[in-house]
Design an enzyme around this catalytic site. Structure first.
Site, PDB file in Angstrom:
ATOM      1  CD  GLU A  50      -2.682  -1.377   2.432  1.00  0.00           C
ATOM      2  OE1 GLU A  50      -3.753  -1.991   2.412  1.00  0.00           O
ATOM      3  OE2 GLU A  50      -2.100  -1.036   3.498  1.00  0.00           O
ATOM      4  CG  ASP A  75      -8.799   0.154   0.487  1.00  0.00           C
ATOM      5  OD1 ASP A  75      -7.868  -0.397   1.077  1.00  0.00           O
ATOM      6  OD2 ASP A  75      -9.058  -0.065  -0.709  1.00  0.00           O
ATOM      7  CG  HIS A 263     -18.496  40.169   0.283  1.00  0.00           C
ATOM      8  ND1 HIS A 263     -17.485  40.773   1.005  1.00  0.00           N
ATOM      9  CD2 HIS A 263     -19.247  39.494   1.185  1.00  0.00           C
ATOM     10  CE1 HIS A 263     -17.623  40.489   2.284  1.00  0.00           C
ATOM     11  NE2 HIS A 263     -18.679  39.709   2.424  1.00  0.00           N
ATOM     12  CD  GLU A 339     -22.866  36.172   6.525  1.00  0.00           C
ATOM     13  OE1 GLU A 339     -23.606  35.173   6.616  1.00  0.00           O
ATOM     14  OE2 GLU A 339     -21.643  36.106   6.305  1.00  0.00           O
TER      15      GLU A 339
END
Length: 460
Positions: A50, A75, A263, A339
């Protein structure tokens, strides 16, 4: 900046025994397979194989773009936890491999995520191909590989079926192509069985040498049958849980793609002051106006935005106006994108709120139903508002690409809801001024987060 996904796996038929690894590098924005690596490495343990797969995947990603960010998905809980720094590396065979992996790319460019084995099929198939080749006395041959085709399920990304994407970050061209491929196989493929690599058998670093029986499964056929079943299934009601998976549904058409733009800076932004809808409604600073022009230029180069919607506050309307002027579009004000109202905390820094209203702040941090001091808006109330706005906009702009110019909390909430993450995840996201994120919404109710907090357009 480009983003890659590296999926890696390794297996040993005997642990230790004849071993091999597989790695695949995927373009995170399109799902396209960019590179495959596999090799028979002789006798080794699962975990060594692995780690060797991880090394090969990271090297392949570096060859493609040494500046790209990389998300490693494996995994192997052992490798993920050790490389993330949460588990100590005690086994002498793994220490040098982990150290080598850490040197391939700068630490800030690489993150690690554990995934279930069934979502790592592409790398798993490559590892098995390498071990099969070793059994024949050969090395893995990329030209003969069927790993991408055999692994057409969750977590795979066969590049042979992917068209060149035509949309912005968040466009679902690649995902739709995968679904069409699965449906085609459902009509044409014959049953096959594929030998899978030995499961991760040494999470606790035990090396007992116990042999693990290899599983055989018709995983490719299972996905094809699922695609055929879903193709014949009538649309679900809103209460039905949406299906999940790369190839679990037929082509649902182009999604509603929301490009989310925070923004630009206001005078309050560098000071990290609470700035919601109940405050002074500041305009952009000089820096913020420059940021708005830069993001406008970047979006003009992409040329995919078809509509612009903005929160009604001054800073979002000003940012949206800069983009609209460059793209030749109109700005539609959407009240639902406003907001959060931070009540009595408006204009204060976090430290100032901690000093003045410590109990209220602690409740707010611990409970999404808690309101800021003075009757502001709770995160739960914000989520309900954003959810309703999202549903309205996805219905109105199905198949369209829409720029939503809004704020920190609405963007984080949209991302949180798309991921199914808990409310506390809001505190674990960093969202910069004038950053771009993107979420695609499909007809079956599923969503795909394609981009988050991209600020590459702000660099000189």
């Amino acid at each position: 900046m480009r983003e890659f996904i590296v999926e890696a796996d390794g297996g040993s038929r005997g642990n230790p025994g004849p071993a091999g690894y597989g790695s695949v590098v995927i373009d995170a924005a399109t799902g396209e397979t960019l590179a495959e690596r596999a090799e028979f490495i002789g006798v080794a343990t699962n975990n060594v194989a692995e780690y060797r797969g991880l090394l090969a995947g990271l090297r392949a990603a570096r060859e493609l773009d040494p500046a790209a960010t990389v998300r490693v998905r494996m995994d192997s809980k052992l490798v993920v936890e050790q490389m993330s720094g949460r588990w100590k590396i005690k086994h002498p065979d793994m220490k040098p491999l982990a150290a080598e992996a850490a040197r391939i790319l700068p630490a800030g460019q690489v993150s690690y995520e554990w995934i279930p084995r069934e979502r790592n099929k592409h790398a798993d198939r490559l590892a098995n191909e390498a071990m099969d080749a070793g059994k024949r006395g050969e090395q893995w041959d990329a030209a003969a590989s069927r790993a991408a085709l055999d692994a057409a399920g969750p977590g795979s990304a066969g590049s042979r079926a992917l068209p060149e994407p035509s949309g912005p970050p968040g466009d679902a061209t690649a995902g739709a192509a995968k679904a069409r491929e699965a449906l085609a196989r459902a009509r044409a493929t014959e049953d096959t069985t594929v030998t899978e690599a030995t499961p991760d058998a040494a999470v606790t670093e035990a090396t007992t040498g116990t042999a693990v029986t290899e599983a055989t499964t018709g995983a490719g056929d299972a996905d094809a049958r699922a695609a055929r079943t879903l193709a014949a299934t009538p649309p679900t009601s809103p209460e039905t849980r949406p299906s999940v998976g790369w190839a679990s549904a037929p082509d649902l058409g182009a999604p509603a793609t929301f490009v989310l733009l925070r923004h630009g800076e206001t005078p309050l932004t560098p000071q990290k002051r609470f700035s919601g809808r109940g405050g002074s409604d500041p305009s952009l600073s000089a820096v913020g106006r420059e940021q708005a022009e830069r993001v406008a230029a970047a979006l003009a180069r992409r040329g995919t935005v078809q509509h612009i919607l903005a929160s009604p506050l001054a800073r979002t309307r000003e940012t949206a106006g800069a983009v609209a002027a460059r793209l030749g579009l109109e700005v539609v004000v959407e009240e639902g994108l406003i907001e959060t109202d931070f009540g009595a905390w408006e204009g204060l820094t976090f430290g100032e709120v901690r000093e003045r209203h410590p109990e209220d702040l602690n409740r707010w941090l611990a409970d999404p139903e808690a309101e800021p001091t003075g009757g502001g808006e709770s995160f739960a109330a914000t989520a309900a508002r954003i959810s309703a706005t999202r549903d309205k906009l996805t219905a109105a702009y199905a198949g369209r690409t829409v720029l939503l110019v809004t704020h920190v909390t609405p963007i984080k909430t949209l991302v949180r809801l798309a991921l199914g993450a808990p409310p506390e995840s809001l505190f674990r996201m960093e969202l910069s001024a004038a950053s771009l994120s993107a979420v695609a919404y499909y007809a079956d109710g599923n969503a795909s987060v394609r981009l988050f907090n991209d600020t590459s357009h702000l660099r000189p």
